[in-house]
Design an enzyme around this catalytic site. Structure first.
Site, PDB file in Angstrom:
ATOM      1  N   LYS A  53       0.890  -1.308  -0.190  1.00  0.00           N
ATOM      2  CA  LYS A  53      -0.119  -0.197   0.047  1.00  0.00           C
ATOM      3  C   LYS A  53       0.901   1.154  -0.015  1.00  0.00           C
ATOM      4  CE  LYS A  53      -3.713  -2.501   2.263  1.00  0.00           C
ATOM      5  NZ  LYS A  53      -4.424  -2.853   3.378  1.00  0.00           N
ATOM      6  N   GLN A  97      -4.403  -1.323   9.628  1.00  0.00           N
ATOM      7  CA  GLN A  97      -4.219  -2.656   9.166  1.00  0.00           C
ATOM      8  C   GLN A  97      -4.651  -3.740   9.971  1.00  0.00           C
ATOM      9  OE1 GLN A  97      -3.210  -3.600   5.927  1.00  0.00           O
ATOM     10  NE2 GLN A  97      -3.932  -5.648   6.545  1.00  0.00           N
ATOM     11  N   ASP A 120     -10.886   3.084   3.956  1.00  0.00           N
ATOM     12  CA  ASP A 120     -11.034   1.674   3.852  1.00  0.00           C
ATOM     13  C   ASP A 120     -12.743   1.404   3.801  1.00  0.00           C
ATOM     14  OD1 ASP A 120      -9.175  -0.253   3.692  1.00  0.00           O
ATOM     15  OD2 ASP A 120      -8.886  -0.324   5.836  1.00  0.00           O
TER      16      ASP A 120
END
Ligand code: NAP
Length: 285
Positions: A53, A97, A120
């Site tokens: 990412k 994460q 997200d």
């Protein structure tokens, strides 16, 4: 029939080219898109996802901040760090994460992220926006699946879409996105007695289970668009999806491979959401 392959790498490249230009235009206005990525603990798979990412940000002109903490980080300290990033004008997207160490409540963490930076799309506010058809951040994997389906040119409206899996991060938002695009949607899960009964009716079939060979050739309607979200490893450690690619490609009209289908699109849609967050931030100032 041999299915056409939906190439997630090529589609990603195309979308990322456009993103690079949008990031440049924002930077010219002093608003270079910024993504903060937080990793807690030493899970090797998580470390790899995070690295990819951050690398993708750097390759496309986005600013990225990577913060790594050891597994013993107190929840309160993580929440405080998120609040600081919420207040940081140079950061437009925040990603923590998953999975987190057991002593940290993932729900509390996600809810602490400012909804305007929830790239997200996992917070209940973002989920509510999706549910209500309001603009907001869509979870990256189902958002990427929609782009893959759209890239085939098949009109989603009026089609029967079957989603296997009902997780909050993939299955449920996928079903909502398809519904929003006017498909008739069926959602299957582990308590569905006869999976094939449903999948055989699918013009669009999305498998998000996490089990190899969940979808085999005889379960697929001829000509269907098949999107394979699953990430599994076979006995030799090779990556495989939920769909038996070799068998199903003989019946389907379109199919995503694993690897090279949904995976690259997930990171691309994270970049899309981050650039969009930066563009929206211009409207608020
Ligand atoms: P998850 O939270 O474990 O959900 C799996 C879903 O599959 C559940 O809803 C479960 O039903 C259902 N299921 C399990 N066995 C089934 C069966 N035999 N028949 C029908 N449904 C069944 O997983 P997830 O996070 O949604 O992810 C799904 C897969 O996608 C995983 O392999 C994951 O690694 C992969 N993934 C890939 C990407 C990517 O970028 N390519 C991104 C995210 C996830 P119940 O709800 O009844 O338990």
């Amino acid at each position: 029939m041999t299915a056409k392959i939906i190439d997630g790498v090529a589609l990603s490249r195309q979308i990322r080219e456009d993103l690079g230009l949008r990031a440049q235009a924002l930077a010219a206005q002093g608003r270079r898109p910024g993504l903060a990525v937080i990793l807690v603990g030493d899970d090797p798979a998580s470390a790899m996802y995070v690295r990819n990412k951050v690398k993708a940000c750097e390759a496309h002109g986005l600013h990225s901040v990577f913060e790594k903490y050891d597994a013993g980080l107190a929840e309160a300290d993580l929440l405080e760090r998120i609040r600081a990033l919420n207040a940081d004008a140079g950061i437009h997207g925040i990603l923590v994460q998953m999975p987190l160490p057991r002593h940290i409540d993932p729900h509390r963490v996600i809810q602490t992220i400012d909804v305007h930076k929830d790239v997200d799309g996992f917070s209940t506010l973002s989920a509510g926006e999706l549910m209500s058809g309001l603009p907001g951040f869509r979870p990256c994997t189902p958002y990427g699946c929609m782009k893959l389906i759209e890239s085939t040119g098949v009109d989603i409206r009026g089609k029967h879409a079957v989603v296997i899996g009902r997780s909050n991060t993939v299955g449920k938002p996928m079903a909502l996105l398809l519904l929003q695009a006017s498909a008739t949607v069926t959602v299957c899960h582990s308590a569905t007695p006869d999976l094939g009964l449903h999948t055989r009716q699918a013009d669009i079939l999305v498998a998000a289970v996490g089990r190899r060979h969940t979808v085999t050739r005889e379960m697929v309607k001829p000509g269907a668009v098949v999107i394979d979200v699953g990430i599994n490893r076979n006995e030799e450690g090779k990556l495989q999806g939920d769909v038996d690619l070799d068998g199903v490609r003989e019946v389907a009209g379109w199919i995503t491979p694993v690897p090279g289908g949904v995976g690259p699109m997930t990171i691309t849609m994270l970049l899309v959401n981050t650039v969009e967050a930066a563009e929206r931030s211009l409207l608020h100032t």
